[in-house]
Scaffold this motif. Structure first.
Motif, PDB file in Angstrom:
ATOM      1  N   THR A  35       0.832  -1.205   0.000  1.00  0.00           N
ATOM      2  CA  THR A  35       0.000   0.000   0.000  1.00  0.00           C
ATOM      3  C   THR A  35       0.865   1.253   0.000  1.00  0.00           C
ATOM      4  O   THR A  35       0.564   2.228  -0.694  1.00  0.00           O
ATOM      5  N   MET A  36       1.943   1.223   0.757  1.00  0.00           N
ATOM      6  CA  MET A  36       2.848   2.365   0.789  1.00  0.00           C
ATOM      7  C   MET A  36       3.471   2.593  -0.584  1.00  0.00           C
ATOM      8  O   MET A  36       3.618   3.732  -1.034  1.00  0.00           O
ATOM      9  N   GLY A  37       3.826   1.518  -1.270  1.00  0.00           N
ATOM     10  CA  GLY A  37       4.376   1.639  -2.618  1.00  0.00           C
ATOM     11  C   GLY A  37       3.382   2.285  -3.577  1.00  0.00           C
ATOM     12  O   GLY A  37       3.744   3.141  -4.385  1.00  0.00           O
ATOM     13  N   LYS A  38       2.107   1.890  -3.459  1.00  0.00           N
ATOM     14  CA  LYS A  38       1.064   2.494  -4.302  1.00  0.00           C
ATOM     15  C   LYS A  38       0.886   3.966  -3.954  1.00  0.00           C
ATOM     16  O   LYS A  38       0.666   4.803  -4.833  1.00  0.00           O
ATOM     17  N   SER A  39       0.975   4.290  -2.671  1.00  0.00           N
ATOM     18  CA  SER A  39       0.851   5.696  -2.249  1.00  0.00           C
ATOM     19  C   SER A  39       2.009   6.531  -2.787  1.00  0.00           C
ATOM     20  O   SER A  39       1.816   7.684  -3.191  1.00  0.00           O
ATOM     21  N   ILE A  40       3.187   5.955  -2.800  1.00  0.00           N
ATOM     22  CA  ILE A  40       4.343   6.661  -3.354  1.00  0.00           C
ATOM     23  C   ILE A  40       4.132   6.911  -4.840  1.00  0.00           C
ATOM     24  O   ILE A  40       4.425   8.005  -5.348  1.00  0.00           O
ATOM     25  N   GLN A  41       3.599   5.919  -5.537  1.00  0.00           N
ATOM     26  CA  GLN A  41       3.331   6.082  -6.964  1.00  0.00           C
ATOM     27  C   GLN A  41       2.301   7.186  -7.193  1.00  0.00           C
ATOM     28  O   GLN A  41       2.456   8.023  -8.087  1.00  0.00           O
ATOM     29  N   THR A  42       1.262   7.223  -6.358  1.00  0.00           N
ATOM     30  CA  THR A  42       0.259   8.288  -6.455  1.00  0.00           C
ATOM     31  C   THR A  42       0.892   9.647  -6.180  1.00  0.00           C
ATOM     32  O   THR A  42       0.599  10.632  -6.864  1.00  0.00           O
ATOM     33  N   GLY A  43       1.775   9.705  -5.191  1.00  0.00           N
ATOM     34  CA  GLY A  43       2.478  10.952  -4.889  1.00  0.00           C
ATOM     35  C   GLY A  43       3.324  11.418  -6.059  1.00  0.00           C
ATOM     36  O   GLY A  43       3.377  12.617  -6.365  1.00  0.00           O
ATOM     37  N   GLU A  44       3.978  10.489  -6.733  1.00  0.00           N
ATOM     38  CA  GLU A  44       4.792  10.853  -7.897  1.00  0.00           C
ATOM     39  C   GLU A  44       3.913  11.373  -9.035  1.00  0.00           C
ATOM     40  O   GLU A  44       4.277  12.324  -9.734  1.00  0.00           O
ATOM     41  N   GLU A  45       2.724  10.765  -9.213  1.00  0.00           N
ATOM     42  CA  GLU A  45       1.791  11.250 -10.230  1.00  0.00           C
ATOM     43  C   GLU A  45       1.325  12.664  -9.890  1.00  0.00           C
ATOM     44  O   GLU A  45       1.237  13.535 -10.766  1.00  0.00           O
ATOM     45  N   LEU A  46       1.024  12.895  -8.616  1.00  0.00           N
ATOM     46  CA  LEU A  46       0.599  14.234  -8.188  1.00  0.00           C
ATOM     47  C   LEU A  46       1.712  15.264  -8.408  1.00  0.00           C
ATOM     48  O   LEU A  46       1.447  16.408  -8.784  1.00  0.00           O
ATOM     49  N   MET A  47       2.953  14.843  -8.171  1.00  0.00           N
ATOM     50  CA  MET A  47       4.073  15.751  -8.422  1.00  0.00           C
ATOM     51  C   MET A  47       4.170  16.098  -9.901  1.00  0.00           C
ATOM     52  O   MET A  47       4.455  17.236 -10.264  1.00  0.00           O
ATOM     53  N   GLN A  48       3.922  15.125 -10.771  1.00  0.00           N
ATOM     54  CA  GLN A  48       3.957  15.385 -12.209  1.00  0.00           C
ATOM     55  C   GLN A  48       2.860  16.377 -12.591  1.00  0.00           C
ATOM     56  O   GLN A  48       3.092  17.298 -13.359  1.00  0.00           O
ATOM     57  N   TYR A  49       1.654  16.173 -12.039  1.00  0.00           N
ATOM     58  CA  TYR A  49       0.562  17.121 -12.304  1.00  0.00           C
ATOM     59  C   TYR A  49       0.917  18.511 -11.794  1.00  0.00           C
ATOM     60  O   TYR A  49       0.614  19.517 -12.444  1.00  0.00           O
ATOM     61  N   THR A  50       1.565  18.569 -10.640  1.00  0.00           N
ATOM     62  CA  THR A  50       1.972  19.857 -10.076  1.00  0.00           C
ATOM     63  C   THR A  50       2.970  20.556 -10.989  1.00  0.00           C
ATOM     64  O   THR A  50       2.884  21.769 -11.203  1.00  0.00           O
ATOM     65  N   LYS A  51       3.898  19.805 -11.555  1.00  0.00           N
ATOM     66  CA  LYS A  51       4.872  20.389 -12.478  1.00  0.00           C
ATOM     67  C   LYS A  51       4.184  20.928 -13.720  1.00  0.00           C
ATOM     68  O   LYS A  51       4.541  22.008 -14.218  1.00  0.00           O
ATOM     69  N   GLU A  52       3.169  20.192 -14.216  1.00  0.00           N
ATOM     70  CA  GLU A  52       2.429  20.668 -15.383  1.00  0.00           C
ATOM     71  C   GLU A  52       1.681  21.959 -15.067  1.00  0.00           C
ATOM     72  O   GLU A  52       1.678  22.891 -15.870  1.00  0.00           O
ATOM     73  N   ILE A  53       1.047  22.008 -13.899  1.00  0.00           N
ATOM     74  CA  ILE A  53       0.325  23.218 -13.491  1.00  0.00           C
ATOM     75  C   ILE A  53       1.300  24.376 -13.327  1.00  0.00           C
ATOM     76  O   ILE A  53       1.006  25.517 -13.715  1.00  0.00           O
TER      77      ILE A  53
END
Length: 160
Positions: A35-53
Motif C-alpha cells: 500500500t505504501m508503494g502504491k501511495s508513493i506512486q500516487t504521490g509521484e503522479e501528483l508531483m507530475q501534475y503539479t509540475k504541469e500546473i
C-alpha cells in the motif's frame, strides 16, 4: 511429569504464535508496504501534475508581463492629440491603466516567486519520495532471513 506438560504446552503455544506471526503478522506488514508503494506512486503522479500546473502558471505570468507592456504602449498612444479625454468621456483612464499596470506586475512577480518556491518544494518532496521508495523496495519479508527466522520459531519448540 508436570514439568514435561508445562514444556509441551509452552512449545505448542510458541508454535501457534510463530504460525500466527508468519501467516498474519508478516502478511499484514507486507500488505502495508504494498500500500505504501502504491501511495508513493500516487504521490509521484501528483508531483507530475503539479509540475504541469506550474508550467502553465509560468506561462500565465509571462503573458501578464506581455499584456502589461502592450497595455502601457497602447495607453501612451491613446488619443495623444486630446489630453483632456477624461473630461470628454467622464472617465479618467490613466489612473485605471496605472492600476492595471501595477496589478499585472504584481501578478507576474507573485507567480514567478511562487513557482520558484513550488519547484523547490516539489524537488524536495520528490527526493523524499525516492528515499521512501528505495526503503520500501529494500524490504523483503519473504527473503531468506525471514525464512530462517520462521524455521527457527518452529524448530525450537520441537527440541523442548
Amino acid at each position: 511429569l508436570r514439568v514435561r506438560i508445562v514444556f509441551l504446552v509452552a512449545s505448542v503455544l510458541l508454535m501457534i504464535f510463530a504460525f500466527l506471526f508468519v501467516v498474519l503478522g508478516v502478511s499484514n506488514v507486507n500488505n502495508a508496504t504494498t500500500t505504501m508503494g502504491k501511495s508513493i506512486q500516487t504521490g509521484e503522479e501528483l508531483m507530475q501534475y503539479t509540475k504541469e500546473i506550474a508550467s502553465v502558471l509560468a506561462e500565465v505570468g509571462s503573458k501578464s508581463m506581455e499584456l502589461r507592456d502592450s497595455a502601457v504602449k497602447e495607453i501612451k498612444n491613446f488619443c495623444p492629440d486630446n489630453p483632456n479625454i477624461a473630461e470628454m468621456t467622464g472617465i479618467d483612464i490613466i489612473p485605471i491603466a496605472e492600476k492595471a499596470k501595477s496589478d499585472l506586475t504584481m501578478l507576474a512577480t507573485f507567480i514567478s516567486q511562487g513557482i520558484e518556491t513550488l519547484k523547490e518544494s516539489v524537488t524536495m518532496v520528490g527526493a523524499c519520495l525516492d528515499d521512501v521508495d528505495n526503503g520500501v523496495e529494500s524490504i523483503d519479508f519473504w527473503g531468506w532471513q525471514m525464512k530462517i527466522l520462521a524455521a527457527c520459531l518452529f524448530i525450537l519448540p520441537s527440541f523442548l
